[in-house]
Design an enzyme around this catalytic site. Structure first.
Site, PDB file in Angstrom:
ATOM      1  N   TYR A   1       0.810  -1.223   0.000  1.00  0.00           N
ATOM      2  CA  TYR A   1       0.000   0.000   0.000  1.00  0.00           C
ATOM      3  C   TYR A   1       0.848   1.280   0.000  1.00  0.00           C
ATOM      4  O   TYR A   1       0.353   2.352  -0.320  1.00  0.00           O
ATOM      5  CB  TYR A   1      -0.942   0.012   1.203  1.00  0.00           C
ATOM      6  CG  TYR A   1      -2.262  -0.695   0.949  1.00  0.00           C
ATOM      7  CD1 TYR A   1      -2.294  -1.983   0.430  1.00  0.00           C
ATOM      8  CD2 TYR A   1      -3.473  -0.077   1.244  1.00  0.00           C
ATOM      9  CE1 TYR A   1      -3.501  -2.633   0.216  1.00  0.00           C
ATOM     10  CE2 TYR A   1      -4.679  -0.712   1.025  1.00  0.00           C
ATOM     11  CZ  TYR A   1      -4.694  -1.994   0.509  1.00  0.00           C
ATOM     12  OH  TYR A   1      -5.887  -2.627   0.298  1.00  0.00           O
TER      13      TYR A   1
ATOM     14  N   ASP B   1      -0.438 -18.218   1.451  1.00  0.00           N
ATOM     15  CA  ASP B   1      -1.346 -19.086   0.682  1.00  0.00           C
ATOM     16  C   ASP B   1      -1.881 -20.215   1.570  1.00  0.00           C
ATOM     17  O   ASP B   1      -3.080 -20.487   1.609  1.00  0.00           O
ATOM     18  CB  ASP B   1      -0.665 -19.629  -0.590  1.00  0.00           C
ATOM     19  CG  ASP B   1       0.718 -20.217  -0.357  1.00  0.00           C
ATOM     20  OD1 ASP B   1       1.261 -20.058   0.755  1.00  0.00           O
ATOM     21  OD2 ASP B   1       1.262 -20.847  -1.284  1.00  0.00           O
TER      22      ASP B   1
ATOM     23  N   LYS C   1       5.261 -14.483   2.756  1.00  0.00           N
ATOM     24  CA  LYS C   1       5.723 -15.355   1.675  1.00  0.00           C
ATOM     25  C   LYS C   1       7.252 -15.280   1.678  1.00  0.00           C
ATOM     26  O   LYS C   1       7.885 -14.915   0.680  1.00  0.00           O
ATOM     27  CB  LYS C   1       5.154 -14.894   0.321  1.00  0.00           C
ATOM     28  CG  LYS C   1       3.699 -15.297   0.097  1.00  0.00           C
ATOM     29  CD  LYS C   1       3.464 -16.792  -0.061  1.00  0.00           C
ATOM     30  CE  LYS C   1       3.910 -17.289  -1.415  1.00  0.00           C
ATOM     31  NZ  LYS C   1       3.618 -18.749  -1.560  1.00  0.00           N
TER      32      LYS C   1
ATOM     33  N   ASP D   1      -5.107  -6.965   4.446  1.00  0.00           N
ATOM     34  CA  ASP D   1      -6.363  -6.552   3.816  1.00  0.00           C
ATOM     35  C   ASP D   1      -7.139  -7.779   3.343  1.00  0.00           C
ATOM     36  O   ASP D   1      -8.318  -7.948   3.646  1.00  0.00           O
ATOM     37  CB  ASP D   1      -6.064  -5.617   2.636  1.00  0.00           C
ATOM     38  CG  ASP D   1      -7.341  -5.157   1.953  1.00  0.00           C
ATOM     39  OD1 ASP D   1      -8.282  -4.769   2.673  1.00  0.00           O
ATOM     40  OD2 ASP D   1      -7.406  -5.202   0.712  1.00  0.00           O
TER      41      ASP D   1
ATOM     42  N   ASP E   1     -10.714 -10.045   5.271  1.00  0.00           N
ATOM     43  CA  ASP E   1     -12.032 -10.309   4.667  1.00  0.00           C
ATOM     44  C   ASP E   1     -12.362 -11.802   4.732  1.00  0.00           C
ATOM     45  O   ASP E   1     -13.472 -12.200   5.083  1.00  0.00           O
ATOM     46  CB  ASP E   1     -12.076  -9.854   3.201  1.00  0.00           C
ATOM     47  CG  ASP E   1     -12.382  -8.361   3.053  1.00  0.00           C
ATOM     48  OD1 ASP E   1     -12.048  -7.605   3.979  1.00  0.00           O
ATOM     49  OD2 ASP E   1     -12.950  -7.962   2.021  1.00  0.00           O
TER      50      ASP E   1
HETATM   51  C1  IPM Z   1      -9.948  -1.969   4.450  1.00  0.00           C
HETATM   52  C2  IPM Z   1     -10.534  -1.481   3.158  1.00  0.00           C
HETATM   53  C3  IPM Z   1      -9.611  -0.420   2.577  1.00  0.00           C
HETATM   54  C4  IPM Z   1      -8.278  -1.043   2.265  1.00  0.00           C
HETATM   55  C5  IPM Z   1     -10.206   0.275   1.353  1.00  0.00           C
HETATM   56  C6  IPM Z   1     -11.566   0.853   1.640  1.00  0.00           C
HETATM   57  C7  IPM Z   1      -9.277   1.333   0.835  1.00  0.00           C
HETATM   58  O1  IPM Z   1     -10.726  -2.524   2.271  1.00  0.00           O
HETATM   59  O2  IPM Z   1      -9.790  -1.151   5.365  1.00  0.00           O
HETATM   60  O3  IPM Z   1      -9.649  -3.143   4.561  1.00  0.00           O
HETATM   61  O4  IPM Z   1      -8.048  -1.516   1.143  1.00  0.00           O
HETATM   62  O5  IPM Z   1      -7.437  -1.054   3.149  1.00  0.00           O
HETATM   63 MN    MN Z   2     -10.210  -4.466   3.041  1.00  0.00          MN
END
Ligand code: IPM
Ligand code: MN
Length: 373
Positions: free
Chosen positions: A142, A229, A197, A253, A257
């Site tokens: 990032y 992975d 990794k 990130d 999720d």
């Molecule tokens: C998160 C979100 C952000 C990221 C987006 C909204 C920029 O997905 O906080 O995980 O990618 O970090």
């Molecule tokens: Mn995210």
């Protein structure tokens, strides 16, 4: 001489899509806690809608307001079609820039299976999944954002950057966090897993080397290793093995999720983004524009993020009142989720955003009444 009670200024950015709905839910709950009189909410604009209106997604006044405040609370921002000429989204400018400009290096993402929720993982009950993804938040892939190269629309490059300082501080945070927790649900062991990794890329091999240096200084906590992975499999096969998992920004990130999906939905994903002098609190989910304005968004993630905000403020200012209000909020959430109609649509229920808000508030007051009895 009575002690002066401190007022905490909370910078609020509602954002886009469901952002304003879930943010309002968290504010309504905060205003119903025992510390409501100590909180002052100041709203600032940012996001994709603001970009459309004013030509900027993150005004300077919003940054100054956030910087001045004691803590920052955010709904969610971003709208898919509202992009810069390079194709990246405008609305997420706020959250992303804030991370770098306020040096919010530790993104703490608790993954916890709460009462009332049926996990997609077979046979997992509340209590079985309870770990933290600690996402490095100021470097990694990032760090390339806005600095990448697009050459003649033929070649594009983004670079993954890690620094010794950045790795050291996130790894130290990981071990400190593990020390405060109760260990992994599976075996009760305090454990920090580094997810990387290191077998393939030099950046990750370096990350692991620095992790090992920090681990040596924390011999009371088990150091553990997983390739990213393989980790996507482990988080499904044996989530109870994990306690604290530390990783580079982009992996954090993605992995957060995946992890959220094992404890119900993205709506159950609180997050705290912490630096040495600022704290930023928002759920890890996006702005979900397709369900915006329908009062069906799950506000639990944002309400839990707001509870973490009180916890962080309470620890920082040695203010017991905030710690107990944070507790009150988390208990209110668990009590609401455990009731028969406490789940939103994403969790298989029918409760609306405002139903949930009301239920949490009602259960806060009963917690407070019991505490006072
Ligand atoms: C998160 C979100 C952000 C990221 C987006 C909204 C920029 O997905 O906080 O995980 O990618 O970090
Ligand atoms: Mn995210």
């Amino acid at each position: 001489m009575g002690a002066r009670v401190k007022t905490y200024e909370i910078a609020v950015v509602h954002g886009d899509g469901i952002g304003p709905e879930v943010c309002q839910a968290a504010i309504d709950v905060l205003k119903a806690t025992s510390v409501s009189n100590s909180l002052k909410f100041v709203e600032y604009p940012a996001g994709a809608n603001h970009y459309l209106k004013a030509g900027t997604a993150f005004p300077d006044e919003t940054f100054e307001g956030c910087k001045r405040s004691d803590a920052i609370l955010h709904g969610a921002a971003g709208l898919p079609g509202v992009t810069y000429p390079d194709g990246t989204e405008t609305g997420i400018e706020f959250g992303l820039q804030l991370r770098f400009r306020l040096d919010l290096y530790a993104n703490v993402r608790p993954i916890k299976l709460r009462p009332g929720v049926t996990s997609r993982l077979r046979d997992r009950k509340p209590g079985d999944i309870d770990y933290v993804i600690l996402r490095e938040n100021t470097e990694g892939l990032y760090a390339a954002r806005g600095n990448g190269v697009n050459l003649r629309d033929e070649v594009a490059v983004d670079s993954l950057v890690v620094t010794r300082k950045g790795i050291e501080r996130i790894c130290r945070t990981a071990f400190e966090l593990a020390r405060k927790r109760n260990g992994a649900p599976g075996d009760g062991k305090k454990r920090v897993t580094v997810c990387d990794k290191a077998n393939v890329l030099r950046t990750y091999a370096f990350f692991r080397r620095v992790f090992n240096e920090v681990a040596e200084q924390n011999p009371d906590i088990e150091a553990d290793y997983a390739y990213a992975d393989a980790m996507t499999v482990y988080l499904l096969e044996r989530p109870e093995y994990y306690d604290v998992i530390v990783m580079e920004n982009m992996f954090g990130d993605i992995m957060s999720d995946l992890a959220a999906a094992t404890v119900g939905s993205m709506g159950m994903s609180p997050s705290s983004e912490l630096g040495d002098s600022h704290g930023f609190f928002q759920a890890a989910h996006g702005s979900a524009p397709t369900i915006a304005g329908q009062n069906i968004a799950n506000p639990y993630g944002t309400i839990l993020s707001a509870a973490s905000m009180l916890q962080w403020l309470g620890e920082r200012h040695a203010d017991e009142r905030l710690l107990s209000a944070a507790n009150q909020m988390e208990n209110g959430v668990d009590a609401a989720m455990a009731t028969s109609n406490g789940l939103t649509r994403d969790l298989g229920g029918t409760a609306t955003t405002t139903d949930v808000t009301r239920m949490v508030i009602d259960r806060l007051s009963s917690t407070a009444r019991h505490a006072a009895e």
